[in-house]
Motif scaffolding. Structure first.
Motif, PDB file in Angstrom:
ATOM      1  N   GLU A   1       0.834  -1.204   0.000  1.00  0.00           N
ATOM      2  CA  GLU A   1       0.000   0.000   0.000  1.00  0.00           C
ATOM      3  C   GLU A   1       0.870   1.257   0.000  1.00  0.00           C
TER       4      GLU A   1
ATOM      5  N   ASN B   1     -12.429   3.977  -7.657  1.00  0.00           N
ATOM      6  CA  ASN B   1     -13.391   3.992  -6.555  1.00  0.00           C
ATOM      7  C   ASN B   1     -14.734   3.470  -7.061  1.00  0.00           C
TER       8      ASN B   1
ATOM      9  N   GLN C   1      -6.424   7.034  -4.881  1.00  0.00           N
ATOM     10  CA  GLN C   1      -6.982   5.735  -5.248  1.00  0.00           C
ATOM     11  C   GLN C   1      -7.173   5.677  -6.763  1.00  0.00           C
TER      12      GLN C   1
ATOM     13  N   TYR D   1     -15.215  -0.858  -1.362  1.00  0.00           N
ATOM     14  CA  TYR D   1     -13.789  -0.541  -1.392  1.00  0.00           C
ATOM     15  C   TYR D   1     -12.973  -1.752  -0.969  1.00  0.00           C
TER      16      TYR D   1
ATOM     17  N   ARG E   1      -9.268  -0.914  -0.403  1.00  0.00           N
ATOM     18  CA  ARG E   1      -8.132  -0.300   0.276  1.00  0.00           C
ATOM     19  C   ARG E   1      -8.559   0.893   1.127  1.00  0.00           C
ATOM     20  N   PHE E   2      -9.101   1.921   0.508  1.00  0.00           N
ATOM     21  CA  PHE E   2      -9.481   3.137   1.229  1.00  0.00           C
ATOM     22  C   PHE E   2     -10.985   3.363   1.136  1.00  0.00           C
TER      23      PHE E   2
END
Length: 380
Positions: free
Chosen positions: A72, A322, A319, A297, A299-300
């Motif tokens: 990440e 999304n 990102q 989502y 990751r974020f």
């Protein structure tokens, strides 16, 4: 509606368990928020259970300050020097372009001013058409720019509860094509506003100070935003509920009035929960259109909760992709019982949205959110 609501009552929507993940704001809990003899990680876990509706469950951790894995960090490093500056420049360009469009369309036009409100939503003809069409297009362009390349929208057909209520009132649906008083939606992020602008370009409820923000202030007036001042206690001040009710009635009765979008929760959540609804959208006794927003989502999380605005914007712009899912429910016609009891009306719409959107009902509210944020700030 009565038949479907009976089913909801007999088979309630996914609800938090009383202990330990469910926190009832009406009950007292004298336990300290943080254990002095426990580690920081244990404190955070305890807080996340108690205030689950506001907890961030993504890779970036509480307040966006969690320890990131190496993969990440690499993604974030690449995006910081490539995507972030490009998206900021293009995003500001879109904002300035729309501001100039609004400025040109409002030249030589006086704003509508009544009862401490000021807007340009009353404009007609080509001016209003340009403001609305360009606003919808540029809002969608902004969403595309930040990674929402496609949005999965679902429009559900008229449900059994709508048909049942129409029969109860002795009116068939073809005869009763009423204009909704408001669009009501769960609130997850500031991105919600961009989506609704791109979809129906409605008015919103905003703080009075928003009208004075450079660039954004004029845009909000062109949207026809309802400005409120929660802290005002003067005797001649109508109050938030009164202003909102008047606008909902106007929208319901006047076909040319711009739609109004309301977030009855009054604050944002992490997207998995639905907080108690305020009654402002339901006092006018007009039908409403419920909308459910979900952000998927890996990751974020795009949910704007328990994280600073600047940190959230930076991580969001970093990102690559999304995702957003939107469910439009059928126009909800209140029964006579619901018209007589706004709290019942609000609660029934809330339960329907929770059931259709697979959301967890939570009893906590803004006061608990502030406690949670204060506790997190004490840990970081």
């Amino acid at each position: 509606m009565e038949s479907e609501l009976k089913e909801l009552n007999s088979k309630p929507a996914k609800t938090q368990q009383p202990d330990p993940t469910h926190y009832d704001a009406s009950s007292k809990d004298d336990r300290p928020l943080l254990k002095s003899d426990s580690s920081s990680a244990e404190n955070i876990q305890e807080l996340e259970k108690k205030f689950a509706a506001y907890a961030r469950n993504d890779v970036y951790g509480p307040m966006g300050r969690g320890k990131l894995p190496l993969k990440e960090k690499l993604f974030l490093g690449i995006a910081l020097v490539t995507l972030l500056p490009l998206r900021i420049i293009l995003g500001m360009t879109i904002l300035v372009v729309y501001y100039l469009i609004c400025r040109i369309c409002t030249l030589f036009s006086a704003p509508n001013q009544e009862e401490e409100q000021e807007d340009y939503a009353h404009l007609g003809g080509w001016r209003r058409a340009v403001i609305v069409r360009s606003g919808r297009f540029l809002s969608r362009s902004l969403l595309f720019l930040v990674g929402f390349y496609w949005i999965n929208e679902t429009h559900k057909e008229d449900s059994a509860n709508t048909q049942e209520n129409l029969k109860t009132e002795g009116t068939n649906q073809s005869e009763k094509q009423e204009k909704p008083g408001a669009i009501v939606s769960n609130h997850v992020s500031y991105l919600d506003i961009l989506y609704h602008m791109s979809s129906s370009f409605p008015s919103f409820v905003a703080k009075r100070s928003v009208g004075k923000i450079p660039l954004v202030g004029l845009i909000s007036k062109c949207l026809g935003c309802v400005y409120v001042q929660r802290e005002s206690k003067s005797s001649d001040f109508k109050g938030v509920a009164g202003v909102v009710t008047d606008r909902v009635l106007e929208v319901h009765q006047n076909k040319s009035a711009p739609a109004i979008m309301l977030f009855p929760e009054g604050t944002t959540t992490n997207g998995d929960f639905l907080l108690p609804f305020k009654t402002g959208a339901f006092l006018a006794k007009a039908p409403v259109v419920p909308v459910i927003l979900r952000y998927r989502y890996q990751r974020f999380s795009p949910a704007w909760d328990s994280i600073s605005g600047v940190r959230h914007v930076v991580f969001l712009l970093c990102q690559f992709v999304n995702h957003m899912e939107v469910t439009w429910l059928p126009l909800y016609y209140p029964s006579q019982q619901e018209k007589d009891d706004p709290k019942l009306y609000a609660n029934n719409v809330r339960r329907l949205m929770a059931s259709e959107g697979n959301l967890i009902l939570s009893d906590i509210g803004l006061a608990e959110k502030r406690i949670y944020h204060a506790a997190l700030n004490g840990l970081f």
